[in-house]
Design a protein around this motif. Structure first.
Motif, short mmCIF file in Angstrom:
data_model
loop_
_atom_site.label_atom_id
_atom_site.label_comp_id
_atom_site.label_asym_id
_atom_site.label_seq_id
_atom_site.Cartn_x
_atom_site.Cartn_y
_atom_site.Cartn_z
N ASP A 162 -10.68 56.80 35.31
CA ASP A 162 -10.11 58.26 35.48
C ASP A 162 -8.84 58.70 34.76
O ASP A 162 -8.91 59.51 33.89
N VAL A 163 -7.84 57.77 34.44
CA VAL A 163 -6.69 58.08 33.86
C VAL A 163 -6.94 58.04 32.28
O VAL A 163 -6.42 58.96 31.47
N ALA A 222 -5.74 43.09 30.31
CA ALA A 222 -4.64 42.75 30.91
C ALA A 222 -4.17 41.54 30.51
O ALA A 222 -3.08 40.99 31.22
N ASP A 239 -12.28 49.08 36.91
CA ASP A 239 -11.38 49.87 37.72
C ASP A 239 -11.72 51.27 37.85
O ASP A 239 -11.32 51.98 36.63
N ALA A 286 -9.95 53.77 38.68
CA ALA A 286 -8.59 54.54 38.50
C ALA A 286 -8.27 54.66 37.14
O ALA A 286 -7.81 55.56 36.53
N ILE A 287 -8.40 53.33 36.62
CA ILE A 287 -8.19 53.21 34.97
C ILE A 287 -9.09 54.07 34.28
O ILE A 287 -8.69 54.96 33.23
N PHE A 306 -9.51 46.08 25.60
CA PHE A 306 -8.84 46.76 26.71
C PHE A 306 -8.48 45.52 27.71
O PHE A 306 -9.01 45.65 28.66
#
Lengths: 483, 110
Positions: free
Chosen positions: B19-20, B76, B14, B16-17, B74
């Motif tokens: 990036d953050v 979910a 992902d 966005a993940i 990492f």
């Protein structure tokens, strides 16, 4: 018809042997109070032809006794003009002269209408039963009180491709799945003993060798003394429902997993911003982002609940047992919940240190769910009490609130999936209706028990017990895939 | 600040993940490389990092070149801990992650 109705008796000479004389029938009918408006006016009686021919035949030849059972006689004397059917047993007894030649006939008739109608009614009922039993979509069976099956409907034989000879008694075991037969046999053995109606699901092999899932429902038929005289059962194909149920669970599983990805980055950015604003000295912004983070955690909790419910349903729940201090866990959970519930004081009344072998995270979840529930349903109260005590090899933990309470009729449902207690004055309380269900499943799968005591307007106490000795056995147990 | 900044390779599907997590780790003083390409984890064109944060289990522990690399799963998945243990990873960070937990776990293994 009166039971003491006189039998029909007539004696003929050779000249009038052909049939029972009309007067005889009339006299008999009158004696039996079978008066009809047209009786006698047209001489409306007849005997079927076939009764005459044997009579004449027997008299024309050697003259042997002739017996006719349940002979239908149509009497056209009904006021509606409908033929009125009576049944008689006839005996035609030839009479002989001194030279042993037949010279007459003694006819003895006895009405058996009632017996015949009763039997026909029974046969009709039997026929109706067979028609129904053999044409319904369900497989059906009947068994003796001890479970020995003596009858299956046609659908059973069509579906399984078997015969009664193969199937009667315990033959059904042959069309069960080897992975399930042990469970099924153990269950039904107890069920026969028990004598209560029961339900069970299992895969059943069809004639094509494919298994389909069926739901069996059985109920006992009892005599006047309440003894079970037989069992009646049906098997309903639930393969479709099971597939849909599995697809639904799978969907929820995938959907919740997918939801976690954006939630992860949202939480990440929130924490990043919160930290940056804090480092820049912007307390207000940092505080708001902290609140946003709490909401993201709530969202995560809802997603986790959905995932857990799905895992419970599909039997994919994994426990990771470890030995831990229950009081310490309670302390942690209380501290965390206290932070989000400033209006309530969570009071701890705990027994001395209890070491528990269980899945620490999951038991923590049980506590969290019970505590958040207690707070949610006691909006006017300012106190929630957590208690533990040791009782007969178990540790009993209870969470007591002083809130709205649960009506007695609803109490048995609170641990059901999706069950939610509706509020009276305000909108329903938020939540998916999964918290207590998940808590109950976690407790039960640790070999424990969970129950509720509640009084409306006074409050609710949710209690669960966990075995101390056998707790380590609960490890990595897979939940039953069937219910 | 350590004399040489530790380098962390983050592999995640992902964007966005990626990036953050890059920003969070950079704020915490790490050099960060991110990728969604499995080939990067095979060839390491920019050299081996000091720690791997992976959203998938790879058999990196069986390769000589990478067997000593600290690897964090990492994931979910609710059973991330079990999966990480089974895969021979050095640790795990559950998604959605708590920043303090992420930083503490990374610091412990890097």
């Amino acid at each position: 018809m009166d039971d003491d109705a006189p039998p029909l008796l007539d004696v003929h000479d050779a000249a009038t042997f052909l049939a029972v004389h009309p007067n005889t029938i009339r006299r008999w009918a009158q004696a039996n109070k079978l008066h009809g408006s047209r009786m006698g006016t047209r001489g409306d009686w007849r005997l079927p032809e076939k009764t005459c021919s044997p009579c004449s035949a027997l008299l024309g030849t050697k003259g042997e006794r002739f017996v006719a059972n349940e002979l239908p006689i149509l009497l056209d004397w009904d006021t509606n003009g409908e033929p009125y059917r009576k049944y008689l047993d006839f005996v035609y007894e030839p009479l002989f002269d001194a030279n042993d030649s037949p010279d007459g006939l003694m006819c003895f008739g006895y009405e058996v209408t009632e017996q015949v109608l009763a039997r026909q009614g029974f046969e009709e009922g039997e026929e109706r039963f067979r028609t129904l039993a053999d044409n319904i979509q369900n497989l059906a069976w009947m068994a003796n009180p001890d479970g020995w099956i003596f009858w299956y409907n046609q659908r059973w034989y069509e579906y399984t491709g078997t015969t009664l000879e193969e199937m009667q008694g315990w033959g059904w075991e042959r069309v069960h799945h080897p992975d399930h037969i042990e469970r099924v046999v153990a269950f039904v053995q107890e069920a026969w003993q028990n004598g209560a109606p029961w339900e069970l699901t299992f895969p059943l092999r069809g004639r094509d060798g494919q298994y389909r899932w069926v739901l069996t429902r059985a109920f006992p038929v009892r005599d006047q003394d309440r003894n079970v005289v037989r069992w009646v059962g049906t098997n309903t194909d639930i393969t479709e429902q099971r597939t849909l149920e599995q697809q639904k669970d799978q969907f929820i599983g995938i959907a919740s997993h997918e939801l976690k990805t954006p939630v992860t980055s949202i939480k990440g950015y929130t924490q990043l911003l919160e930290r940056r604003f804090r480092n820049a000295g912007d307390e207000r912004a940092s505080e708001m982002l902290g609140k946003l983070d709490v909401q993201v955690d709530k969202l995560t909790g809802l997603i986790e609940d959905l995932l857990d419910a799905t895992k419970i349903e599909s039997g994919n729940l994994l426990f990771q047992p470890s030995l831990f201090d229950l009081n310490a866990l309670i302390g942690e959970v209380v501290e965390e919940i206290q932070r989000t519930a400033p209006r309530h004081t969570i009071v701890q009344d705990l027994a001395p240190v209890v070491a528990l072998a269980a899945d620490r995270d999951r038991i923590g979840q049980v506590l969290t769910n019970l505590l958040t529930n207690a707070i949610k349903y006691s909006p006017q109260a300012d106190r929630v009490v957590v208690r533990t005590e040791r009782r007969d090899g178990s540790v009993v933990t209870s969470v007591q609130d002083f809130g709205i309470g649960i009506p007695a009729v609803l109490q048995p449902h609170v641990f059901e999936r999706f069950y939610r207690v509706a509020g009276e004055t305000r909108a329903t309380y938020p939540g998916l209706g999964l918290g207590l269900y998940i808590a109950a499943e976690f407790v039960r799968r640790h070999g424990g028990d969970i129950w509720v005591e509640s009084e409306e307007g006074t409050g609710t106490t949710m209690t669960f017990s966990l075995p101390l000795e056998h707790a380590h056995d609960a490890g990595n147990e897979r939940g039953g895939g069937t219910r | 600040m350590t004399p040489h900044r530790k380098r962390i390779l983050v592999a995640d599907d992902d964007p966005a993940i990626r990036d953050v997590v890059r920003m969070l780790l950079e704020d915490a003083g790490y050099d960060v490389e991110t990728t969604d390409d499995a080939a990067t984890l095979r060839d390491f064109p920019n050299g081996l990092p000091d720690l791997l944060l992976l959203d998938i289990c790879l058999a990196l522990k069986s390769h000589t070149a990478t067997k000593d690399l600290p690897i964090l799963l990492f994931s979910a998945n609710r059973d991330a801990e079990q999966i990480a243990r089974d895969a021979g990873a050095d640790g795990f960070v559950a998604k959605p992650f708590d920043l303090d937990t992420l930083l503490a776990t990374v610091a412990r293994h890097v």
